[in-house]
Each structure stands twice: as structure tokens, then as C-alpha cells.
Enzyme design. Structure first.
Site, PDB file in Angstrom:
ATOM      1  CG  ASP A  23      -2.001   1.050   1.332  1.00 50.53           C
ATOM      2  OD1 ASP A  23      -2.327   1.585   0.332  1.00 50.53           O
ATOM      3  OD2 ASP A  23      -2.130   1.668   2.330  1.00 50.53           O
TER       4      ASP A  23
ATOM      5  CD  GLU B 187      -0.875  -6.180   7.278  1.00 57.13           C
ATOM      6  OE1 GLU B 187      -1.081  -5.900   5.926  1.00 57.13           O
ATOM      7  OE2 GLU B 187      -1.049  -5.379   8.161  1.00 57.13           O
TER       8      GLU B 187
ATOM      9  CE1 TYR C 120      -4.364   0.709  10.090  1.00 59.34           C
ATOM     10  CE2 TYR C 120      -3.610  -1.708   9.712  1.00 59.34           C
ATOM     11  CZ  TYR C 120      -3.428  -0.312   9.882  1.00 59.34           C
ATOM     12  OH  TYR C 120      -2.137   0.272   9.586  1.00 59.34           O
TER      13      TYR C 120
ATOM     14  CD  GLU D 111       0.832  -1.558   9.741  1.00 59.07           C
ATOM     15  OE1 GLU D 111      -0.320  -1.847   8.887  1.00 59.07           O
ATOM     16  OE2 GLU D 111       2.006  -2.160   8.832  1.00 59.07           O
TER      17      GLU D 111
HETATM   18  C1  GCB Z   1      -1.403  -2.523   6.713  1.00 59.41           C
HETATM   19  C2  GCB Z   1      -0.417  -2.341   6.029  1.00 59.41           C
HETATM   20  C3  GCB Z   1       0.237  -0.942   5.660  1.00 59.41           C
HETATM   21  C4  GCB Z   1      -0.947  -0.193   5.026  1.00 59.41           C
HETATM   22  C5  GCB Z   1      -2.147   0.044   6.089  1.00 59.41           C
HETATM   23  C6  GCB Z   1      -3.361   0.609   5.608  1.00 59.41           C
HETATM   24  O1  GCB Z   1      -1.834  -3.117   7.181  1.00 59.41           O
HETATM   25  O2  GCB Z   1       0.818  -3.044   6.566  1.00 59.41           O
HETATM   26  O3  GCB Z   1       1.320  -1.032   4.611  1.00 59.41           O
HETATM   27  O4  GCB Z   1      -0.661   1.096   4.452  1.00 59.41           O
HETATM   28  O5  GCB Z   1      -2.453  -1.477   6.506  1.00 59.41           O
HETATM   29  O6  GCB Z   1      -3.517   1.812   5.892  1.00 59.41           O
HETATM   30  O7  GCB Z   1      -4.033  -0.078   5.128  1.00 59.41           O
END
Ligand code: GCB
Length: 714
Positions: free
Chosen positions: A203, A447, A500, A536
Site C-alpha cells: 500500500d 503482513e 484496524y 499498526e
Molecule cells: C497495513 C499495511 C500498511 C497499510 C495499512 C493501511 O496493514 O501494513 O502498509 O498502508 O495497513 O493503511 O491499510
């Protein structure tokens, strides 16, 4: 169309072998010189259908301007955002760079006993280098340096301009790191002939070009090739354990000198291998854990060699921080003390220059990290520039050093070919960063599809290989797999998890975060009994969007996500949570998609490094954490000033005023004969922000006035 590239790339892989020699950062010394080749280079992208015109026509064999049109291209920089040409922005294939340079005369004379090396800090991704039309090296993979000894070549035509040509290909395949795939779209009713796209599983925008400095450097022909330092500390004695390798002569002596930060010699030794003992050492401490974080000694190697009647001397100095790292079931210890990663994930990314090294941006980012009270970051998702890592060593910013193993999803990317390449990349990364005190852990991937059966053997091998080169640091990879099916997790030292909640899952439902996060930590710990880092978490936020109650994409929502996560972090950090890394430090560019509004907006700073509201939430938290965990160094209770130095004292200690609550002051001026002014500072902690500075200024002015009126009345 990519047939040429793929075939070429694989044959190179077959030739891969364990690394030869060191990769010391090029720098001046009494015996070494450096010539930077940054600036404008000639540039052409090969838009031919098969992207192979440059090779067919041998563009490297004569000046690039003679084989077709060229444009100016800055180095270091990504080429993508430099022009107005959309085709170049999204270009996949070979691009050609060229620079003509004069080599300093004393470097080239064959009798001078010099060695001249061309070094590229990094180029994305596959590079071939020619000097005056002769191929001197090739390198697979971005983010890491490579070099070529060009001594013989330039000595053969010492008075000529030296023409350096670098062809760089940004194609990603299932066997590169990061992996990707080229998809040909053959339906001629929907796509023009020959149409293809580059697919990736990561990403961030696939910026390409020469991203880090290119330099020529000179050493004596007998030279210090590599230095490996490890440090230990026990019973108030530090030990710098060293191993030096020398090339170009077998008749040499090596002496080692260790200097403290004031250039005082503290230990000496002789020979290629051994240790230097430092009684009562100044340890290397992370930012906010000590009043002199990032303390560095200088390790100087002096090598004297003979080759027949020729004599050589080479001198190389490396900064070294004395510190230890240890992982228990619930803690991460630096110098035996629990360390909590209160940090960020970053990207090398900015307007116009893309992933190109940019000093103003680097310094700004470190100032923001300090402002934020962050003590650490992860080099998501690839090794960052050596210049950035140097700053981490100096500022005491702790680093989880991640390799470009991002988006390893396809089963084919877990095969032997990919594995062999991954091992080489880890070797290159360890070789580059092994001596850095700031690097406390390696991350071998982000990931990956670690639930696949092949992932077990794959990660077991990559992690064991990394440890065989560096037994002193823990190794991890960052997972977003389910705890119960992750095949790589058994081999890591620290569990790093991304999640997330209320964003990609249960979008908009802030109320689920606490429960889901709690469950996440409990599950992972129950199974593995290893310390955990939330590597994250975050939410996309368009700066200036506001709603109450909070809705997704507003500044309020980002703050609320953070606060909900923080509530559980506070609980779990008393058990086995050893860190939290926000996603992300700043907004960054991505490929275009319906989930990205001109890039990823999960930054707490914008791409231009302006704070969103969440930045203040995190800042408040990080400074409070530093207070609470007792990591802040004790502020001396009393400072002595004479009037003139007060101002400069305030400057130097500005950060302290930011985070200590200097609530009470007492100001004593001495009686006759005392030239010093004494200010007692009460160090009650938790400081909202810099109002103490104002109080001190007031104090200073009052004191000044008093003195003036005294002297005028006497
Ligand atoms: C993740 C990735 C990261 C992305 C992020 C997102 O899990 O490791 O590279 O940018 O989520 O914002 O989706």
C-alpha cells in the site's frame, strides 16, 4: 513484453552467492576521499514495446544524448513525479541514467596505490552499472547499497571524462522483494495491444529511480574492508567487541582506538579481533530514557600495510553505542531496563521527490519525532537510508529495521527462488546496519500470507539465517494473520500484530475496539507467551473534516480510534504489551484505488508534515507515558546561570521545558562576590507545554531589571 527482464533477472538469481566483503558507509578520513555525484543526471525511459531498445542499441556504449532525446533528472529522487508526463509517472521497465565526471588525478595514477569505488546508496529495483561502456556491476533489489571497484577501468584512461551509466528496472515479479506480478490484458476490445499493468500487494506508491546518493570514493589499495562491533555491559564495565577485515594486503598491522564523545581516548587494542573494555561507560540510551540519549563513542581503526616496497595506511572511524538488548516473556530490555516502544511507522515519501533522500525532510521528521515524544519507529516496509539511520543512532531513536518483504502473498513467493533472494536481502541488510545501536530488532516481513503451509519453513529459515549473521538482536515479522493459524509466529522473538478495528472491520463502530483489541492480545499471549507490539493501528483522516459524533475520515474519528486503542494499551502494557506504533507518521502516496484519496491518509501529520488533531492526542500520550514509566531522565534540581548564559541554557534545554512541569521556581542571587544566579526548579512532572519557558524569561527579565536598578542606585 517483460520477457527480457524476467529471463535476465532469473539468470542473475541463479548466480547469487553469499556476500563478499563489507559495505562500510563511505566517508572522508585522513586516508580516504569522497566525491558526491548527486545533482542532475541525463535520463531516458525506454518506452519501446519490449523495453529492450536500450540493450539492443547499447545505450551504455556512448553518451546517452547521442542515442536519443534525454531529460534532466535529479539524483537522488524518484523519477515518477518530476515531469508532467503521466506515462513516466506510471512507467514500468528500464530507465537509463547517465553522468559524466572527472576523477581527481591523484586517485587514478596507477603508481599511487589507490582504489576507487563507485557506490549507489539504493536504486529501485534492478540495476546494471557501466563505466565508460564497460559493465561493472549489477544489483537486485532496492533500499540497500551496492558498489563496484572501478580502479582498473579508470586507470586505463586516466585523463578521460568518466561516463557512468546506470540502467534501473522497477518491474516486480513473484520472486522479487517486494513481490509483484505483471498482468497482460489481452482483450483487444478493452485494452490496446501490448497492454499490461504491474500488480503489487503493498500500500505505497511504487516509486522508482536512484533514491539515495551516488558517490565515488577512494581508499588506499590495501584497505579496511569491514568492521563488526557488538557490545556488552556488566558490573559497570562496557565491552566493545570488534572484528575487522582487511583487504589488498596480507602484511599489515591493525590498531584500534576508542574515543569518548569529547574525543578523549578511553581504550586501545591491536589486532583484527578482540574487545575494548570501558570502565563506567556512558551507555547508549533511547531518547527520553536518559539525559544524554544516543551517546556515541568513536571506534577508530588504523591499518598499516606493506605490499613489496609500497606502504599504505587506512583509517576508518565508526560511531559505536554501548548497549544491550534482551527479550523476556513480557518485556523488552535495553541496558537491562524495560523499554516501551512509543513510536510510529514511517515511509520514505514526500511530494515531488517520492522516495528520494531529502535532508530538509529528514531533519524535519526528526524534529517532529522529538516534538511528539516518540522514542522509536519501524522502517515500514523496507530499510531506510543510511543517513536516516545515522540520525537514529545520534538522537537515540530506537529502530525496528524491516526488510522489503512486504506483501508476500502468493504461494509461489514462498518457494525456493524467493527464499534464496530473501536470505541475500537479509544478509545485505544486516551487513549494512549491524553496527547501529539504534537497531534493536530485525523485521523480516510485513503482513505475509503467514497462514499458508509454506510459511512455516520459509520464516523459520529466514529468521534462523538472520540470526546466524547477527546473534545479538531479536528477530520478528509483522503479522495480520489469525493468531491460531500463523505458521511463522513460532519462530519470532516478539509478536508484532497489525489491526484496524472499526476501520477495515466493523467500519464506523468505535464501540467494538476495546473488546476486540483485548481479545487480540489475550489470544496471542495465551498461545505464545511472548511480548507483543501493536505494530499498526489507525484510521484514514482528511485534514479539515470535522463531525461530532465522529464519522469515518474526520479528525474526530481518528482521535477516537486512537483513544479507544489507548485505553486497552494502558491495561496491557502492565502485562505483556511492549509497544505501540501508530500507522502512520505522515500521509503518503499509494497506487490509485477507490479506497485511497490521493494516497493513504492515516498520517497523524499530513504529507507536508502539518499536524492533524490526532497528533496532539498522541503527543500528550507519549509525554505522559514517558513520565509515567519513569523513563524521563531526572532533571537536575538546580541549574546555575550567570546572566549571559541563561538564554543559551534555555535554548539547549527547550525540550525539557516542554515535558517537565517546572512549576515552582526560587531565584537566589548571591551576595557580594557571587557571579552566579541560581534557579531552583521543581520537577513535578506532566507539563502541558512550553509556558515554563515564558516564566523563566520573566524571571530572567525581573532579575536583570533588579540588577540594573541596583547598579544605577549604587
Ligand atoms: C497495513 C499495511 C500498511 C497499510 C495499512 C493501511 O496493514 O501494513 O502498509 O498502508 O495497513 O493503511 O491499510
Amino acid at each position: 513484453m517483460m520477457g527480457y527482464f524476467v529471463a535476465f533477472s532469473f539468470s542473475m538469481l541463479a548466480l547469487s552467492w553469499a556476500l563478499e566483503g563489507g559495505m562500510l558507509y563511505p566517508k572522508d578520513s585522513p586516508s580516504r576521499e569522497l566525491k558526491e555525484l548527486n545533482g542532475l543526471w541525463s535520463f531516458r525511459a525506454d518506452f519501446s514495446d519490449r523495453r529492450d531498445q536500450g540493450f539492443q542499441q547499447q545505450w551504455y556504449s556512448r553518451p546517452l544524448r547521442e542515442s536519443g532525446p534525454i531529460i534532466d533528472m535529479p539524483v537522488p529522487a524518484s523519477f515518477n513525479d518530476i515531469t508532467q508526463d503521466a506515462k513516466l509517472r506510471d512507467f514500468i521497465g528500464w530507465v537509463w541514467y547517465e553522468k559524466e565526471v572527472w576523477i581527481p588525478q591523484p586517485w587514478v595514477s596507477a603508481s599511487a596505490g589507490k582504489r576507487v569505488v563507485l557506490r549507489v546508496g539504493s536504486a529501485h529495483y534492478y540495476s546494471i552499472v557501466w563505466v565508460n561502456g564497460a559493465k561493472v556491476t549489477q544489483h537486485e533489489g532496492g533500499h540497500l547499497p551496492f558498489e563496484a571497484d572501478i580502479t582498473k577501468l579508470i586507470q586505463s584512461s586516466p585523463m578521460a571524462l568518466c561516463r557512468i551509466t546506470i540502467a534501473v528496472n522497477n518491474t516486480l515479479t513473484l520472486h522479487t522483494l517486494p513481490p509483484g506480478s505483471i498482468q497482460h490484458k489481452a482483450d483487444n476490445s478493452r485494452y490496446p495491444p501490448g497492454y499490461f499493468v504491474q500488480n503489487t500487494n503493498f500500500d505505497f506508491f511504487n516509486y522508482a529511480g536512484i533514491h539515495r546518493p551516488v558517490v565515488l570514493y577512494m581508499t588506499p589499495s590495501a584497505y579496511i574492508d569491514d568492521i563488526t562491533l557488538t557490545t556488552t555491559f556488566a558490573d559497570n564495565v562496557g565491552s566493545v567487541n570488534y572484528k575487522v577485515s582487511v583487504k589488498g594486503s596480507s602484511d599489515f598491522t591493525v590498531s584500534l582506538n576508542l574515543y569518548d564523545a569529547r574525543s578523549k581516548l578511553v581504550a586501545t587494542a591491536l589486532g583484527l579481533e578482540g574487545h575494548l573494555l570501558v570502565p563506567s561507560p556512558n551507555l547508549w540510551w533511547p531518547y527520553l530514557m536518559h539525559d544524554t540519549p544516543g551517546y556515541l563513542y568513536s571506534f577508530e581503526v588504523v591499518m598499516k600495510a606493506k605490499n613489496g616496497s609500497n606502504q599504505y595506511q587506512d583509517i576508518y572511524t565508526l560511531p559505536v553505542g554501548i548497549r544491550t538488548v534482551e527479550v523476556t516473556k513480557t518485556q523488552f530490555l535495553i541496558n537491562g531496563k524495560p523499554f516501551y516502544f512509543q513510536g510510529v511507522n514511517k515511509h520514505e515519501d514526500a511530494d515531488i521527490r517520492g522516495k528520494g533522500l531529502d535532508w530538509p525532510l529528514i531533519v524535519k521528521d526528526f524534529n517532529l519525532l522529538k516534538w511528539l515524544g516518540a522514542n522509536s519507529f519501524r522502517t515500514s516496509h523496507y530499510p531506510y537510508a543510511e543517513e536516516i539511520m545515522d540520525m537514529c543512532d545520534r538522537y537515540g531513536i530506537v529502530v525496528i529495521d524491516e526488510c522489503p518483504g512486504v506483501g508476500i502473498k502468493n504461494p509461489e513467493s514462498f518457494g525456493e527462488k524467493s527464499l534464496a533472494h530473501h536470505l541475500i536481502v537479509m544478509e545485505e541488510q544486516v551487513r549494512r546496519d549491524k553496527n547501529r545501536p539504534s537497531v534493536v530488532m530485525w523485521s523480516v516481513a510485513n503482513e505475509p500470507a503467514s497462514q499458508l503451509p509454506a510459511a512455516g519453513y520459509y520464516f523459520k529459515t529466514v529468521i534462523a539465517h538472520t540470526k546466524s549473521f547477527d546473534p545479538t538482536r531479536p528477530v520478528t515479522f509483522v503479522s495480520n494473520s489469525n493468531y491460531s493459524s500463523d505458521k511463522g509466529a513460532p519462530y519470532v522473538d516478539v509478536i508484532c500484530v497489525n489491526s484496524y478495528f472499526s476501520w477495515y472491520h466493523d467500519s464506523g463502530h468505535l464501540e467494538v475496539i476495546e473488546l476486540q483489541l483485548n481479545t487480540q492480545f489475550d489470544n496471542w499471549y495465551r498461545l505464545y507467551q511472548k511480548p507483543i507490539i501493536q505494530s499498526e493501528y489507525g484510521a484514514d483522516t482528511i485534514p479539515g473534516f470535522h463531525t461530532d459524533p465522529p464519522l469515518m475520515f474526520t479528525e474526530e474519528y481518528q482521535k477516537a480510534v486512537l483513544q479507544n486503542y489507548h485505553a486497552i494499551f494502558d491495561k496491557k502494557m502492565k502485562q505483556n504489551l511492549i509497544g505501540e506504533l501508530i500507522w502512520n507518521f505522515a500521509d503518503f502516496m499509494t497506487a490509485q484505488s477507490i479506497t485511497r484519496v490521493v494516497g493513504n491518509k492515516k498520517g497523524i501529520f499530513t504529507r507536508q508534515r502539518q499536524p492533524k488533531s490526532a497528533a496532539f492526542v498522541l503527543r500528550d500520550r507519549y509525554w505522559k507515558l514517558a513520565n509515567k514509566t519513569g523513563m524521563l531522565p531526572p532533571l537536575p534540581k538546580t541549574h546555575y546561570f550567570d546572566s549571559e548564559t541563561l538564554a543559551s541554557f534555555e535554548e539547549q534545554h527547550y525540550d525539557e521545558y516542554e515535558y517537565y512541569n517546572l512549576r515552582e521556581y526560587s531565584c537566589h542571587t548571591g551576595g557580594k562576590g557571587r557571579t552566579k544566579r541560581e534557579i531552583g526548579l521543581n520537577t513535578n512532572r506532566h507539563c502541558p507545554s512550553g509556558h515554563e519557558r515564558k516564566i523563566l524569561e520573566k524571571l530572567y527579565n525581573t532579575e536583570l531589571k533588579r540588577r540594573r536598578s541596583r547598579s544605577s542606585s549604587s
